[in-house]
Design an enzyme around this catalytic site. Structure first.
Site, PDB file in Angstrom:
ATOM      1  N   SER A  51       0.852  -1.189   0.000  1.00 37.19           N
ATOM      2  CA  SER A  51       0.000   0.000   0.000  1.00 37.19           C
ATOM      3  C   SER A  51       0.881   1.230   0.000  1.00 37.19           C
ATOM      4  CB  SER A  51      -0.892   0.005   1.239  1.00 37.19           C
ATOM      5  OG  SER A  51      -1.345   1.324   1.478  1.00 37.19           O
ATOM      6  N   HIS A 107      -0.871  -1.181  -4.510  1.00 38.66           N
ATOM      7  CA  HIS A 107      -2.166  -0.882  -3.883  1.00 38.66           C
ATOM      8  C   HIS A 107      -2.249   0.629  -3.643  1.00 38.66           C
ATOM      9  CE1 HIS A 107      -5.787  -1.814  -1.534  1.00 38.66           C
ATOM     10  NE2 HIS A 107      -5.365  -0.887  -0.673  1.00 38.66           N
ATOM     11  N   ASP A 166      -4.424   3.734  -2.338  1.00 43.75           N
ATOM     12  CA  ASP A 166      -5.530   4.087  -1.439  1.00 43.75           C
ATOM     13  C   ASP A 166      -6.031   5.500  -1.702  1.00 43.75           C
ATOM     14  OD1 ASP A 166      -5.886   1.779   0.345  1.00 43.75           O
ATOM     15  OD2 ASP A 166      -3.802   2.179   0.905  1.00 43.75           O
ATOM     16  N   MET A 219      -8.615   8.323  -0.544  1.00 46.99           N
ATOM     17  CA  MET A 219      -9.475   8.735   0.591  1.00 46.99           C
ATOM     18  C   MET A 219      -9.927  10.171   0.378  1.00 46.99           C
ATOM     19  SD  MET A 219      -7.285   7.194   3.729  1.00 46.99           S
ATOM     20  CE  MET A 219      -6.605   5.524   3.670  1.00 46.99           C
ATOM     21  N   HIS A 236      -8.043   1.318  -4.544  1.00 49.98           N
ATOM     22  CA  HIS A 236      -8.997   1.091  -3.448  1.00 49.98           C
ATOM     23  C   HIS A 236      -9.687   2.422  -3.167  1.00 49.98           C
ATOM     24  CE1 HIS A 236      -9.438   0.105   1.159  1.00 49.98           C
ATOM     25  NE2 HIS A 236     -10.605   0.300   0.568  1.00 49.98           N
ATOM     26  N   MET A 241     -11.950   4.781  -1.328  1.00 48.62           N
ATOM     27  CA  MET A 241     -12.664   5.062  -0.075  1.00 48.62           C
ATOM     28  C   MET A 241     -13.262   6.443  -0.246  1.00 48.62           C
ATOM     29  SD  MET A 241      -9.754   3.456   2.420  1.00 48.62           S
ATOM     30  CE  MET A 241      -8.526   3.479   1.124  1.00 48.62           C
ATOM     31  N   MET A 255     -11.513  -5.714   4.565  1.00 53.06           N
ATOM     32  CA  MET A 255     -10.723  -4.828   5.423  1.00 53.06           C
ATOM     33  C   MET A 255     -10.546  -5.501   6.781  1.00 53.06           C
ATOM     34  SD  MET A 255     -10.076  -2.053   3.674  1.00 53.06           S
ATOM     35  CE  MET A 255      -9.215  -1.231   5.008  1.00 53.06           C
ATOM     36  N   GLY A 287      -9.142   4.159   6.552  1.00 49.47           N
ATOM     37  CA  GLY A 287      -8.792   5.570   6.758  1.00 49.47           C
ATOM     38  C   GLY A 287      -7.326   5.808   7.081  1.00 49.47           C
ATOM     39  N   GLY A 290      -3.203   3.936   7.703  1.00 47.81           N
ATOM     40  CA  GLY A 290      -2.278   2.811   7.742  1.00 47.81           C
ATOM     41  C   GLY A 290      -1.787   2.586   9.162  1.00 47.81           C
ATOM     42  N   ASP A 326      -6.723  -6.434   3.593  1.00 47.36           N
ATOM     43  CA  ASP A 326      -6.093  -5.114   3.686  1.00 47.36           C
ATOM     44  C   ASP A 326      -6.191  -4.600   5.111  1.00 47.36           C
ATOM     45  OD1 ASP A 326      -5.149  -2.554   3.291  1.00 47.36           O
ATOM     46  OD2 ASP A 326      -6.741  -1.939   1.905  1.00 47.36           O
ATOM     47  N   SER A 331       2.521  -0.350   6.059  1.00 49.42           N
ATOM     48  CA  SER A 331       3.564  -0.023   7.050  1.00 49.42           C
ATOM     49  C   SER A 331       4.559  -1.175   7.226  1.00 49.42           C
ATOM     50  CB  SER A 331       2.917   0.344   8.390  1.00 49.42           C
ATOM     51  OG  SER A 331       1.955  -0.617   8.762  1.00 49.42           O
TER      52      SER A 331
HETATM   53  O1  LIG Z   1      -6.874   0.856   2.950  1.00 48.70           O
HETATM   54  C1  LIG Z   1      -6.064   1.099   3.810  1.00 48.70           C
HETATM   55  C2  LIG Z   1      -6.473   1.888   5.008  1.00 48.70           C
HETATM   56  O2  LIG Z   1      -7.776   2.297   4.890  1.00 48.70           O
HETATM   57  C3  LIG Z   1      -4.633   0.652   3.642  1.00 48.70           C
HETATM   58  O3  LIG Z   1      -4.504  -0.051   2.423  1.00 48.70           O
HETATM   59  C4  LIG Z   1      -4.148  -0.210   4.801  1.00 48.70           C
HETATM   60  O4  LIG Z   1      -4.386   0.322   6.032  1.00 48.70           O
HETATM   61  C5  LIG Z   1      -2.678  -0.591   4.636  1.00 48.70           C
HETATM   62  O5  LIG Z   1      -1.897  -0.149   5.667  1.00 48.70           O
HETATM   63  P1  LIG Z   1      -1.213  -1.126   6.766  1.00 48.70           P
HETATM   64  O6  LIG Z   1      -0.662  -2.314   6.033  1.00 48.70           O
HETATM   65  O7  LIG Z   1      -0.162  -0.231   7.345  1.00 48.70           O
HETATM   66  O8  LIG Z   1      -2.307  -1.497   7.733  1.00 48.70           O
HETATM   67 FE   LIG Z   2      -6.367  -0.071   1.064  1.00 49.07          FE
END
Ligand SMILES: O=C(CO)[C@H](O)[C@H](O)COP(=O)(O)O
Ligand SMILES: [Fe+2]
Length: 224
Positions: free
Chosen positions: A9, A34, A36, A38, A68, A70, A139, A144, A146, A177, A200
């Protein structure tokens, strides 16, 4: 070994040098980017749009880009992302007024289509559209941000989603995810996932290849 895809991501990438960072993570063995999106409306954070997706293509990124969304509303962004080079577009069913129409729109634009399920969103949204999804994304954190911890109850939900996919007889990707790391990826694969988003866990370490290699070793040991 099963056909497992690792999708870093870019939420946790270095946005000041994004093209280079994405190229580096792909060179380290990642399969999919990936991406994201938002909107500070459907989720309480604001990230990136089609211009950045196009910029990655213009930079020379050829790997699949998994967008993705959101965002709410969804539909107006679909053609923009398709033109910008998206390969897969997924959206949250709660954010679309007409789920069937949005899935059709994504496919008409030449992309693979998917639904995203928040931790408390029931899989029953799949009931009448199973033939129209190419990807199911669960999810394992609330969307929202990471860097959150994997919600353990998602493992049962993965098993249920895998059962539905097997029953459908269709070749649908099961993506996970949120909070995916080398120390939980094996359990997640054994519960049925075959596409793994990790932000992360990969971008937070200096050696991307070491993390991806460790994930692949764990996946190679997964049963089922
Ligand atoms: O869609 C997401 C958050 O809404 C991200 O893709 C997801 O959180 C990835 O981050 P991590 O691997 O650090 O959890
Ligand atoms: Fe995501």
């Amino acid at each position: 070994m099963k056909d497992f895809l690792i999708a870093p991501s870019i939420l946790s990438a270095d946005f000041a040098r994004l093209g280079e960072d994405v190229a580096n993570v792909l060179a380290a063995g990642a399969d999919v980017v990936h991406f994201d999106v938002m909107d500070n409306h459907y989720v309480p954070n604001l990230t990136i749009g089609p211009m950045v997706c196009k910029a990655l293509r213009d930079y020379g990124i050829t790997a699949p880009i998994d967008v993705h969304l959101m965002v709410k509303p969804v539909d107006s962004l679909v053609p923009d992302f398709a033109k910008a080079g998206a390969s897969i577009i997924t959206f949250h069913p709660e954010a679309s007024e007409h789920i069937d129409r949005t899935l059709g729109l994504i496919r008409e634009q030449g992309c693979q289509a998917g639904l995203v399920f928040n931790p408390a969103t029931p899989l029953s949204y799949l009931d009448y559209v199973m033939d129209k999804v190419d990807v199911i994304l669960l999810m394992s954190v609330n969307p929202g941000f990471g860097g959150q911890s994997f919600i353990a109850g998602t493992l049962d939900k993965l098993r249920e989603a895998r059962r539905r996919i097997n029953e459908s007889g269709r070749n649908i990707r099961l993506e996970i995810d949120g909070g995916v790391k080398p120390d939980n990826i094996r359990d997640i694969a054994e519960a049925g996932a075959d596409m793994f988003v990790a932000g992360s866990a990969i971008f937070g370490k200096p050696d991307y290849k070491a993390v991806i290699d460790e994930m692949r070793r764990e996946l190679a040991a997964a049963h089922g």
